[in-house]
Every structure is written in C-alpha cells, then in structure tokens.
Design a protein around this motif. Structure first.
Motif, PDB file in Angstrom:
ATOM      1  N   LYS A   1       6.168   9.467 -37.628  1.00 60.42           N
ATOM      2  CA  LYS A   1       6.724   8.360 -38.406  1.00 60.42           C
ATOM      3  C   LYS A   1       8.208   8.169 -38.105  1.00 60.42           C
ATOM      4  O   LYS A   1       8.687   7.045 -37.944  1.00 60.42           O
ATOM      5  N   THR A   2       8.932   9.265 -38.009  1.00 66.72           N
ATOM      6  CA  THR A   2      10.360   9.199 -37.705  1.00 66.72           C
ATOM      7  C   THR A   2      10.603   8.641 -36.308  1.00 66.72           C
ATOM      8  O   THR A   2      11.474   7.785 -36.103  1.00 66.72           O
TER       9      THR A   2
ATOM     10  N   PRO B   1      12.666   5.229 -31.759  1.00 69.59           N
ATOM     11  CA  PRO B   1      12.247   5.845 -30.487  1.00 69.59           C
ATOM     12  C   PRO B   1      13.393   6.462 -29.704  1.00 69.59           C
ATOM     13  O   PRO B   1      13.160   7.330 -28.848  1.00 69.59           O
ATOM     14  N   ASP B   2      14.627   6.038 -29.972  1.00 72.15           N
ATOM     15  CA  ASP B   2      15.770   6.543 -29.217  1.00 72.15           C
ATOM     16  C   ASP B   2      16.001   8.034 -29.405  1.00 72.15           C
ATOM     17  O   ASP B   2      16.748   8.654 -28.639  1.00 72.15           O
ATOM     18  N   VAL B   3      15.365   8.628 -30.424  1.00 67.60           N
ATOM     19  CA  VAL B   3      15.537  10.072 -30.631  1.00 67.60           C
ATOM     20  C   VAL B   3      14.777  10.873 -29.573  1.00 67.60           C
ATOM     21  O   VAL B   3      15.022  12.068 -29.418  1.00 67.60           O
ATOM     22  N   LEU B   4      13.864  10.211 -28.860  1.00 62.66           N
ATOM     23  CA  LEU B   4      13.098  10.906 -27.824  1.00 62.66           C
ATOM     24  C   LEU B   4      13.960  11.157 -26.595  1.00 62.66           C
ATOM     25  O   LEU B   4      14.560  10.229 -26.039  1.00 62.66           O
ATOM     26  N   GLU B   5      13.989  12.387 -26.136  1.00 67.29           N
ATOM     27  CA  GLU B   5      14.733  12.723 -24.925  1.00 67.29           C
ATOM     28  C   GLU B   5      13.923  12.414 -23.667  1.00 67.29           C
ATOM     29  O   GLU B   5      14.491  12.112 -22.611  1.00 67.29           O
ATOM     30  N   ASP B   6      12.607  12.479 -23.789  1.00 66.46           N
ATOM     31  CA  ASP B   6      11.729  12.173 -22.657  1.00 66.46           C
ATOM     32  C   ASP B   6      11.789  10.672 -22.375  1.00 66.46           C
ATOM     33  O   ASP B   6      11.322   9.853 -23.167  1.00 66.46           O
ATOM     34  N   LYS B   7      12.382  10.302 -21.245  1.00 67.26           N
ATOM     35  CA  LYS B   7      12.607   8.887 -20.939  1.00 67.26           C
ATOM     36  C   LYS B   7      11.308   8.103 -20.816  1.00 67.26           C
ATOM     37  O   LYS B   7      11.204   6.964 -21.276  1.00 67.26           O
TER      38      LYS B   7
END
Length: 247
Positions: free
Chosen positions: A84-85, A90-96
């Motif tokens: 949910k977060t 989505p910018d919190v994802l480090e995986d591009k």
C-alpha cells in the motif's frame, strides 16, 4: 465488453452514456477480482519468478486478466514490500525496473490505481452534494451519515429525514446515494448489506443509482431513481454523469 477501448464503441452503438458504460466495465472488473483474487494470491511466488525472468507487470496482468495495480500489489507483498505504501509512492523503490513498471501499471489501471480511487470518491461526493442541495431546496430537516456516525447504530444511510416526505407518491424517510449503474447482482448486494437494515430501522426510503438501473429491479419498501429525477428539476448533473473513469 473487456477493456476501456470498448466503452466508446458500445456507447455509440447502443446510444448509451459513456459514463454508465464505463461504470458497468468497472463493476465487471471488480466482480472478476472478487472471484479470482485468492487464486492470484496463491500464484504470487510463480508471478515473481516470471517477473524476474523478464515478464513485465503489465504482461503478467494481461495474461492473468487481472488489474495491473492489484497484481503489482500482490507481487510487491510477496517480495517483502509494504504494498500500500509503495503503490502510493513508487519513488521509494530502489529497483529501477520495478519502479518503472509499477508507475506504468498505475498509469493504465482505471479501477484500482490511486487516481481511479480519487475519481470514484469524487463521483460519490458529487452525488451526495446534489441530494443535499435538493433537500435544502425542499426546506427539509435532515441529518447526514457523518452526523449519524455519532449514534450507536452502525448501519446508517447517507441522509435521514426528520419526518416522512412524499416523493413521486411514495413516503421517504431515508436516502442512499450510489454513484453506480445497478443490475440485479449489484442491487441485491446493496439490499443485503444496507437497504434491508435501513428499512428495519427507519421505514421507507429512496435509493439513487446515479448512472441508471435495470427496469427489472424489484425494490422493497423504497423508491429507486437515477440522475433524471434531479435533471428534470433543473439540477446540474452533467459534471457527475459525464465524469468517467477513462483517461
């Protein structure tokens, strides 16, 4: 009707309001999710493996006939993320790659994306605002669902009138606003979950299905109507009726 692309074609072919057609597609999608959600959850490990082998989230969603954002949420949870977060940001994802594909899923999901939820909430508020305006114009005393939430009864309609009021010759004590098109399945679900309780607690009422309803619906002790009830009285329903889930 399987996708958003069908909305314009069907609307034109049958001279139907595009918003109503879009609402029906939304209902169909939600029902499909209810039916197959547990199956997709059980497939989560296999979905993640397919993604790691190169299949995109959108390809997997299409292959499984499942909304992209919900599929992505299930996969994210399987990967150990707080889905949910992450869907909200989505910018919190480090995986591009994962971030890019999630953003694409959010962009195309007309049913379960944050933007879609915002549109749906807006439709609900506009419907309630129109009823509120009508009740005030009729100089009727009433309380809203938010007022009633302070009371012990948990089943509360959108509006409760202080006394009975005749609408088209039918006594009305409560009003429920639904920004949907209602077929038998949708109506019966609401009847079981809400309307039957309102009838027991407050007596006769009125249900507004803003995007229309099948004339085969059989109400109990209440009136069923749609946007035309307010349109003929001069209320501006265009913003609600012409607000669609497409983008």
């Amino acid at each position: 009707m399987e996708s958003q692309e069908d909305i314009g074609r069907i609307s034109k072919k049958y001279s139907l309001n595009p918003s109503a057609v879009g609402n029906i597609l939304h209902q169909k999608t939600v029902r499909n999710v209810r039916k197959y959600h547990s199956r997709i959850v059980n497939k989560a490990p296999a979905l993640v493996r397919s993604w790691k082998r190169g299949d995109t989230i959108l390809k997997l969603a299409s292959k499984n006939n499942f909304p992209p954002v919900l599929l992505a949420s299930i996969m994210l949870k399987e990967m150990g993320y707080k889905s949910k977060t992450v869907v909200k940001n989505p910018d919190v994802l480090e995986d591009k790659r994962l971030r890019y594909e999630l953003i694409k899923a959010i962009e195309v999901d007309f049913c379960f994306s944050p933007r879609a939820h915002s549109v749906q909430s807006g439709q609900g508020r506009m419907g309630e605002d129109l009823i509120h305006e009508w009740l005030e114009h009729c100089d009727l005393e009433f309380i809203t669902e938010s007022d009633m939430s302070k009371e012990p009864n948990t089943k509360t309609p959108d509006f409760l009138l202080s006394e009975l009021y005749k609408v088209d010759g039918i006594d009305v004590r409560w009003i429920e606003s639904k920004a949907v098109f209602a077929d038998e399945k949708e109506h019966n679900r609401y009847q079981l979950k809400q309307f039957s309780f309102y009838e027991d607690l407050y007596g006769p009422g009125m249900v507004v299905y803003w995007y229309g309803f099948l004339d085969t619906l059989v109400p109990n002790n209440y009136l069923i109507t749609d946007y035309t009830f307010f349109e003929v009285m001069g209320y501006d329903v265009d913003k609600l009726i012409n607000r669609t889930l497409t983008w």
